[in-house]
Design a protein around this motif. Structure first.
Motif, mmCIF file in Angstrom:
data_model
loop_
_atom_site.group_PDB
_atom_site.id
_atom_site.type_symbol
_atom_site.label_atom_id
_atom_site.label_comp_id
_atom_site.label_asym_id
_atom_site.label_seq_id
_atom_site.Cartn_x
_atom_site.Cartn_y
_atom_site.Cartn_z
ATOM 1 N N UNK A 60 0.834 -1.208 0.000
ATOM 2 C CA UNK A 60 0.000 0.000 0.000
ATOM 3 C C UNK A 60 0.868 1.257 0.000
ATOM 4 N N UNK A 61 1.949 1.236 0.748
ATOM 5 C CA UNK A 61 2.831 2.403 0.815
ATOM 6 C C UNK A 61 3.518 2.641 -0.528
ATOM 7 N N UNK A 66 3.868 5.730 -5.618
ATOM 8 C CA UNK A 66 3.951 5.729 -7.083
ATOM 9 C C UNK A 66 2.869 6.606 -7.705
ATOM 10 N N UNK A 67 1.629 6.417 -7.278
ATOM 11 C CA UNK A 67 0.524 7.185 -7.844
ATOM 12 C C UNK A 67 0.621 8.654 -7.453
ATOM 13 N N UNK A 258 15.660 11.713 -3.569
ATOM 14 C CA UNK A 258 15.305 13.040 -3.081
ATOM 15 C C UNK A 258 16.401 14.067 -3.359
ATOM 16 N N UNK A 259 17.614 13.597 -3.578
ATOM 17 C CA UNK A 259 18.731 14.508 -3.784
ATOM 18 C C UNK A 259 19.143 14.586 -5.251
ATOM 19 N N UNK A 260 18.359 13.948 -6.123
ATOM 20 C CA UNK A 260 18.676 13.945 -7.549
ATOM 21 C C UNK A 260 17.520 14.617 -8.299
ATOM 22 N N UNK A 261 17.724 15.760 -8.907
ATOM 23 C CA UNK A 261 16.648 16.419 -9.631
ATOM 24 C C UNK A 261 16.235 15.625 -10.864
ATOM 25 N N UNK A 262 14.948 15.722 -11.205
ATOM 26 C CA UNK A 262 14.375 15.074 -12.390
ATOM 27 C C UNK A 262 14.641 13.564 -12.383
ATOM 28 N N UNK A 263 14.354 12.932 -11.257
ATOM 29 C CA UNK A 263 14.583 11.494 -11.140
ATOM 30 C C UNK A 263 13.272 10.719 -10.998
ATOM 31 N N UNK A 264 12.146 11.328 -11.389
ATOM 32 C CA UNK A 264 10.843 10.701 -11.179
ATOM 33 C C UNK A 264 10.730 9.367 -11.916
ATOM 34 N N UNK A 265 11.219 9.304 -13.153
ATOM 35 C CA UNK A 265 11.124 8.067 -13.932
ATOM 36 C C UNK A 265 11.920 6.948 -13.257
ATOM 37 N N UNK A 266 13.128 7.257 -12.808
ATOM 38 C CA UNK A 266 13.949 6.251 -12.129
ATOM 39 C C UNK A 266 13.281 5.771 -10.847
ATOM 40 N N UNK A 267 12.618 6.684 -10.137
ATOM 41 C CA UNK A 267 11.939 6.316 -8.903
ATOM 42 C C UNK A 267 10.787 5.357 -9.187
ATOM 43 N N UNK A 268 9.967 5.675 -10.177
ATOM 44 C CA UNK A 268 8.804 4.833 -10.477
ATOM 45 C C UNK A 268 9.236 3.453 -10.968
ATOM 46 N N UNK A 269 10.240 3.406 -11.845
ATOM 47 C CA UNK A 269 10.751 2.111 -12.316
ATOM 48 C C UNK A 269 11.300 1.299 -11.144
ATOM 49 N N UNK A 270 12.010 1.956 -10.243
ATOM 50 C CA UNK A 270 12.538 1.267 -9.063
ATOM 51 C C UNK A 270 11.411 0.743 -8.180
ATOM 52 N N UNK A 271 10.339 1.508 -8.053
ATOM 53 C CA UNK A 271 9.215 1.058 -7.248
ATOM 54 C C UNK A 271 8.489 -0.113 -7.903
ATOM 55 N N UNK A 272 8.472 -0.146 -9.239
ATOM 56 C CA UNK A 272 7.899 -1.305 -9.928
ATOM 57 C C UNK A 272 8.717 -2.561 -9.631
ATOM 58 N N UNK A 273 10.035 -2.411 -9.610
ATOM 59 C CA UNK A 273 10.896 -3.544 -9.266
ATOM 60 C C UNK A 273 10.706 -3.923 -7.796
ATOM 61 N N UNK A 274 10.566 -2.911 -6.949
ATOM 62 C CA UNK A 274 10.380 -3.177 -5.520
ATOM 63 C C UNK A 274 9.078 -3.922 -5.250
#
Length: 314
Positions: A60-61, A66-67, A258-274
């Motif tokens: 859930x978290x 992601x959303x 949080x310390x890398x600008x314009x990293x939204x795509x990398x975050x979402x892909x990482x969360x999909x893997x997570x």
């Protein structure tokens, strides 16, 4: 990101989330029904139920983050909201790895064949102390997660956008350094239960090797129930270790994004893997547990056979 990419990623995330919720909810429901029916719950069922509940919370978290990141990115415009999510993600993360370590220890004590007095004492006591061990894991996870809430109102995303040298830039650098130190320490603490799972895995291998050697010396040419139990436990532990490794690396990417600008795509892909770890490992546990596997097969027969008989899995 384009709308097509956003929609595709969200559909994948929703699919992984749905599969994970169904698998973990199934584990919890079957064990709770058995608990209500028999007025007691086995130690392994208690561990599996606690692990399933913690993974439902973790799913859930992750899906919420992601959303929110795609649909409402401005929600994280303040440090307080970021820290709230960070606290609960850190809490469920530690709960998962500690409960999984408890499961590895339980498998080891119940299946391994050693004759050391301390091992035999632990084997005899494990069923009695499992509830207390799980409670200690919960308290320990909460205590470990509390440092995340320090500097509650720090706005890291605003700090990232600051380019000119100001007093704010200096304060941001100091706060970010402190935050990084806290996150590194908290992530390193997960190595403790992970090491426990690794030790349990290697001891199971040693126990299996000794048992196989004894069978060869006694000229027994077939696999007995002990070998099957060893193999089943080892599959559960090694699948957890491999999936958690992928999850852990993804968690690190999300943490330091949080310390890398314009990293939204990398975050979402990482969360999909997570999401793969809490979603898929539940089905590995279902297939490796006799009661859960029988209940799952009975449910499938009931779903795909109109008017079919839903057999009692107990």
């Amino acid at each position: 990101m384009s709308d097509e990419v956003d929609n595709t990623l969200m559909i994948i995330a929703a699919g992984e989330f749905s599969v994970g919720i169904l698998g973990n909810a199934f584990i919890g429901l079957v064990n709770c029904m058995d608990w209500m029916k028999n007025r007691k719950i086995a130690s392994v069922d208690l561990i599996l139920t606690s692990l399933a509940i913690s993974r439902i919370c973790l799913l859930c978290i992750i899906i919420f983050d992601s959303f929110t990141l795609v649909l409402y990115p401005d929600v994280y415009s303040t440090g307080q909201q970021m820290r709230i999510l960070d606290f609960f993600w850190t809490l469920t993360n530690h709960l998962n790895v500690w409960f999984a370590a408890c499961l590895s220890i339980f498998y080891f004590l119940k299946i391994a064949n050693f004759f050391h007095p301390f091992f035999l004492w632990m084997k005899w006591r494990i069923d009695r102390v499992i509830p207390r061990i799980l409670l200690v894991c919960l308290v320990l996870s909460v205590v470990i997660s509390l440092p995340v809430t320090e500097n509650w109102n720090d706005d890291f995303r605003r700090c990232i956008k600051v380019k000119r040298k100001t007093n704010l830039t200096l304060r941001c650098r100091e706060n970010k350094d402190q935050y990084v130190s806290i996150k590194v320490c908290l992530n390193l603490l997960t190595l403790v239960p992970l090491s426990v799972s690794l030790i349990s895995f290697f001891l199971l291998i040693l126990s299996l090797w000794r048992h196989t050697r004894q069978m060869q010396l006694s000229a027994t040419g077939f696999r007995d129930a002990s070998i099957e139990a060893h193999m089943g436990a080892m599959k559960a532990v090694i699948s957890f270790l491999l999936l958690f490794l992928a999850y852990y690396l993804s968690f690190l990417v999300v943490t330091f994004s949080y310390f890398i600008p314009k990293s939204d795509l990398a975050v979402i892909v990482s969360e999909l893997i997570a999401l793969i770890y809490p979603s898929s490992h539940s089905f590995i546990l279902i297939l490796g547990n006799t009661k859960l596997r029988q209940a799952f097969l009975s449910m499938l027969c009931h779903l795909y056979t109109p008017g079919g008989y839903y057999s009692d899995y107990t």
